[in-house]
Design a protein around this motif. Structure first.
Motif, mmCIF file in Angstrom:
data_model
loop_
_atom_site.group_PDB
_atom_site.id
_atom_site.type_symbol
_atom_site.label_atom_id
_atom_site.label_comp_id
_atom_site.label_asym_id
_atom_site.label_seq_id
_atom_site.Cartn_x
_atom_site.Cartn_y
_atom_site.Cartn_z
ATOM 1 N N ALA A 158 -5.998 24.790 8.404
ATOM 2 C CA ALA A 158 -7.021 24.952 9.444
ATOM 3 C C ALA A 158 -6.491 25.664 10.677
ATOM 4 O O ALA A 158 -7.249 26.286 11.419
ATOM 5 C CB ALA A 158 -7.589 23.586 9.829
ATOM 6 N N GLY A 159 -5.176 25.585 10.905
ATOM 7 C CA GLY A 159 -4.605 26.143 12.125
ATOM 8 C C GLY A 159 -4.805 27.628 12.301
ATOM 9 O O GLY A 159 -4.963 28.099 13.434
ATOM 10 N N LEU A 160 -4.812 28.401 11.216
ATOM 11 C CA LEU A 160 -4.968 29.848 11.406
ATOM 12 C C LEU A 160 -6.428 30.262 11.592
ATOM 13 O O LEU A 160 -6.761 30.843 12.627
ATOM 14 C CB LEU A 160 -4.353 30.644 10.256
ATOM 15 N N PRO A 161 -7.324 29.988 10.650
ATOM 16 C CA PRO A 161 -8.699 30.468 10.840
ATOM 17 C C PRO A 161 -9.394 29.872 12.057
ATOM 18 O O PRO A 161 -10.257 30.521 12.650
ATOM 19 C CB PRO A 161 -9.412 30.070 9.542
ATOM 20 N N ALA A 162 -9.027 28.645 12.449
ATOM 21 C CA ALA A 162 -9.670 28.027 13.609
ATOM 22 C C ALA A 162 -9.258 28.690 14.908
ATOM 23 O O ALA A 162 -9.995 28.649 15.898
ATOM 24 C CB ALA A 162 -9.324 26.536 13.665
ATOM 25 N N VAL A 163 -8.083 29.305 14.934
ATOM 26 C CA VAL A 163 -7.525 29.831 16.174
ATOM 27 C C VAL A 163 -7.523 31.360 16.203
ATOM 28 O O VAL A 163 -7.569 31.965 17.264
ATOM 29 C CB VAL A 163 -6.088 29.288 16.382
ATOM 30 N N SER B 220 -15.651 29.121 17.554
ATOM 31 C CA SER B 220 -15.060 29.619 16.319
ATOM 32 C C SER B 220 -14.866 28.495 15.310
ATOM 33 O O SER B 220 -15.093 28.666 14.107
ATOM 34 C CB SER B 220 -13.706 30.286 16.613
ATOM 35 N N SER B 221 -14.440 27.322 15.809
ATOM 36 C CA SER B 221 -14.223 26.177 14.922
ATOM 37 C C SER B 221 -15.523 25.747 14.253
ATOM 38 O O SER B 221 -15.549 25.433 13.061
ATOM 39 C CB SER B 221 -13.624 25.005 15.698
#
Length: 409
Positions: free
Chosen positions: A116-121, A340-341
């Protein structure tokens, strides 16, 4: 601090890093998709149950992204993305040695959480650091990395599964992902416009509620749900059809079907540029209609026409996603990470829902049932895009700008 502009060294390094990040994330996330028939055969499970190896990953990722975006407000964009990619790559290697299907599902859930860390940010990072006029191109290149990662991962998985087994295939993808993670860490410039803020659960909740009150964002979230739900459904079950008579293709040949992903590398950037020039809503509708036409072509029994249909469907998907995702970054006036999230929450919730429900349509109605479900999803997305014509201030601003540009020519 100045924004990163197209044509500069910093822009090239940023977009290349995001390309590797998208490659890594989606090579890992969708690594089990071409293996669904293998799981059905080895573990004696139905196609719908086999699809859980993907659906549980994406729903875990969707839920995690609701919080990871806010965590990046405290820890910073780049450190969180680095951790996400490295830890997911290590888990990918470990997944190749699981003793049974239940443990495999557990590892896949863990992968979804850390991925989740990449697409969320990523979208928040790009919208903060890139010159607004160049955001469509930058987002298109990031989505291109997604398409190449999805394509390469599936091809590698298919070939290695045929020559060795699915465990060797998953382990190889994990090793390649470690290398991509290191390149991402080296190339991506540190955030210059990021301002850290303390974590506040009350503020987080309020921010998300505010985002859900924006009707334009709600439409974009709904489009994300239906578009990825359609896309994952088609690719989840096309393998079952192609390995069965009258096609009887091998895993290697089915894996090479994913070469079609290369059209996504082109369409995401090309349609992103067209959207900057001609208006986002117009190009979004075109992308959705291309998807629907491509899906209908796959109903033919002729393998050449079927592959052409998959190619058109893929072209429309990556173009539509590129437009909708960059639109969220511009539509959200504040708390872009939360916006974005939420976009990605609905996006991957659509993947989990559509991907698993599609198994029921496949088992009961065959390929025609799968396509009928996909067309229903795309109709809903098209209706939401029509609604955006009347409620999106950004869309109206784009129309006014384009009118003035034409008047001055």
């Amino acid at each position: 601090m100045a924004y990163i502009k197209k044509g500069t060294k910093a822009f090239r390094k940023t977009t290349l890093a995001m390309f590797f990040g998208g490659f890594n994330t989606f090579a890992i996330m969708y690594s089990t998709q071409p293996l669904l028939p293998e799981f059905s055969r080895e573990f004696h499970i139905s196609p719908a149950v086999a699809s859980l190896s993907l659906s549980l990953t994406t729903i875990a990722l969707a839920i995690s992204m609701l919080f990871v975006g806010s965590l990046s407000e405290v820890k910073g964009r780049k450190p969180l993305m680095n951790f996400s990619l490295i830890s997911a790559s290590i888990l990918a290697i470990l997944t190749s040695s699981v003793p049974n299907y239940h443990v495999l599902l557990l590892f896949r859930i863990l992968q979804g959480i850390v991925l989740a860390g990449l697409p969320a940010v990523a979208m928040a990072y790009l919208s903060e650091e890139i010159e607004p006029a160049d955001l469509g191109v930058a987002m298109g290149l990031y989505v291109s990395g997604i398409s190449v990662g999805g394509m390469s991962g599936r091809i590698i998985i298919g070939m290695l599964t045929d020559f060795f087994n699915w465990r060797v295939a998953l382990g190889t993808v994990g090793v390649l992902s470690v290398l991509a993670s290191l390149l991402f860490w080296y190339l991506l410039p540190p955030s210059e416009h990021f301002q850290p803020r303390p974590f506040d659960i009350g503020k987080l909740t309020k921010s998300m509620v505010n985002q859900l009150k924006d009707p334009s964002l709600l439409c974009l979230y709904g489009i994300a749900f239906f578009v990825l739900g359609s896309f994952v459904t088609l690719y989840n079950y096309i393998g079952y059809q192609l390995i069965a008579p009258p096609y009887s293709l091998s895993q290697t040949l089915v894996g090479f079907i994913f070469v079609i992903y290369i059209v996504g590398t082109f369409s995401s950037t090309w349609m992103g540029r067209r959207a900057d020039m001609h208006g986002r809503n117009k190009m979004l509708k075109i992308g959705l209609l291309i998807m629907a036409f491509g899906a209908c072509l796959t109903l033919t029994t002729l393998i050449v026409i079927k592959i052409l249909g998959i190619a058109l469907f893929t072209f429309g998907f990556f173009g539509s996603h590129s437009i909708a995702s960059s639109w969220v970054g511009r539509q959200a006036i504040r708390d872009k990470a939360q916006a974005s999230s939420l976009y990605l929450f609905f996006y991957y919730a659509g993947s989990s829902s559509g991907g698993t429900i599609g198994g029921t349509f496949w088992e009961t109605l065959g390929w025609g049932g799968v396509i009928s479900m996909i067309l229903s999803f795309l109709l809903c997305a098209l209706l939401l895009s029509i609604r955006l014509n009347f409620i999106s201030p950004f869309n109206q601003h784009t129309k006014t700008t384009l009118t003035l540009q034409k008047a001055n020519c």
